[in-house]
Design an enzyme around this catalytic site. Structure first.
Site, mmCIF file in Angstrom:
data_model
loop_
_atom_site.group_PDB
_atom_site.id
_atom_site.type_symbol
_atom_site.label_atom_id
_atom_site.label_comp_id
_atom_site.label_asym_id
_atom_site.label_seq_id
_atom_site.Cartn_x
_atom_site.Cartn_y
_atom_site.Cartn_z
ATOM 1 N N ASN A 44 0.817 -1.211 0.000
ATOM 2 C CA ASN A 44 0.000 0.000 0.000
ATOM 3 C C ASN A 44 0.854 1.265 0.000
ATOM 4 O OD1 ASN A 44 0.581 -0.979 2.645
ATOM 5 N ND2 ASN A 44 -1.029 0.248 3.550
ATOM 6 N N GLU A 46 0.201 5.197 0.852
ATOM 7 C CA GLU A 46 -0.738 6.185 1.391
ATOM 8 C C GLU A 46 -0.394 7.587 0.904
ATOM 9 O OE1 GLU A 46 -1.005 5.466 5.648
ATOM 10 O OE2 GLU A 46 -2.208 3.664 5.262
ATOM 11 N N GLU A 57 -3.236 -4.383 -3.207
ATOM 12 C CA GLU A 57 -3.742 -5.188 -4.324
ATOM 13 C C GLU A 57 -3.775 -4.371 -5.608
ATOM 14 O OE1 GLU A 57 -5.038 -4.671 -1.338
ATOM 15 O OE2 GLU A 57 -6.388 -6.275 -0.705
ATOM 16 N N CYS A 95 -10.442 -4.683 -0.018
ATOM 17 C CA CYS A 95 -11.547 -3.721 0.054
ATOM 18 C C CYS A 95 -12.396 -3.836 -1.224
ATOM 19 C CB CYS A 95 -11.008 -2.299 0.228
ATOM 20 S SG CYS A 95 -10.369 -1.549 -1.286
ATOM 21 N N CYS A 98 -10.654 -2.866 -4.480
ATOM 22 C CA CYS A 98 -9.640 -3.845 -4.895
ATOM 23 C C CYS A 98 -10.278 -5.122 -5.436
ATOM 24 C CB CYS A 98 -8.704 -4.160 -3.734
ATOM 25 S SG CYS A 98 -7.566 -2.801 -3.394
HETATM 26 N N1 THU Z 1 -5.256 -1.647 2.659
HETATM 27 C C1 THU Z 1 -4.717 -2.387 1.656
HETATM 28 O O1 THU Z 1 -3.639 -2.055 1.141
HETATM 29 N N2 THU Z 1 -5.383 -3.487 1.240
HETATM 30 C C2 THU Z 1 -6.514 -3.973 1.812
HETATM 31 O O2 THU Z 1 -7.021 -4.988 1.391
HETATM 32 C C3 THU Z 1 -7.118 -3.265 2.947
HETATM 33 C C4 THU Z 1 -6.534 -1.948 3.272
HETATM 34 C C5 THU Z 1 -4.522 -0.487 3.154
HETATM 35 C C6 THU Z 1 -5.089 0.858 2.820
HETATM 36 C C7 THU Z 1 -4.509 1.721 3.917
HETATM 37 O O3 THU Z 1 -3.214 2.149 3.531
HETATM 38 C C8 THU Z 1 -4.362 0.779 5.087
HETATM 39 O O4 THU Z 1 -4.457 -0.531 4.568
HETATM 40 C C9 THU Z 1 -5.400 0.967 6.162
HETATM 41 O O5 THU Z 1 -6.672 0.948 5.623
#
Ligand code: THU
Length: 142
Positions: A44, A46, A57, A95, A98
């Protein structure tokens, strides 16, 4: 080609090390396994404008598609959690956005990938079609 569950999870765990998550401190790694045996991973990313965050993902799918992937997605491994405790809590499931992004790549090749997510009590195994039933996709556009 069948991907080993543990090998793909290890790739996701390694990918999580590259997460940029200074706001949530929640590090996620995703590893995509392809029918030709290749693996493409992502973490991820941010943003100070929180809503612009890219999930692991989505990063992995973008990487794979920029490398030419247009299908062949047979397995997805995920691991996530606070830095230093990745995989130590509940399994992370993709999520909604994704699920849709993964589904596009899967539908291009007519596959229904298995999704493995490692948590403290073991590995959750679920098909993408279970996570996203009745998916909209390329064929829906006629
Ligand atoms: N996040 C993901 O990278 N993938 C997921 O399946 C769920 C959430 C990340 C997004 C954010 O940077 C952090 O997790 C908290 O939500």
């Amino acid at each position: 080609m069948n991907h080993s569950r543990d090998t793909l999870i290890a790739a996701a765990r390694a990918a999580a090390g590259a997460a940029y998550a200074p706001y949530s401190q929640f590090h996620v790694g995703a590893a995509l396994g392809f029918a030709d045996g290749s693996v493409v991973a992502g973490a991820n990313v941010e943003n100070a404008s929180y809503g612009l965050t890219l999930c692991a993902e989505t990063v992995a799918v973008a990487r794979a598609m920029n490398d030419g992937a247009r299908g062949g997605l047979v397995a997805v491994a995920l691991v996530g959690g606070p830095a230093g405790k990745v995989g130590a809590g509940d399994p992370v499931t993709p999520c909604g956005r994704c699920r849709q992004v993964l589904s596009e790549l899967a539908q291009l090749g007519g596959t229904d990938p298995v999704v493995w997510s490692e948590g403290v009590d073991g590995v959750l195994e679920v098909k993408l079609s279970t996570l996203l039933p009745h998916a909209f996709g390329p064929a829906s556009l006629g």
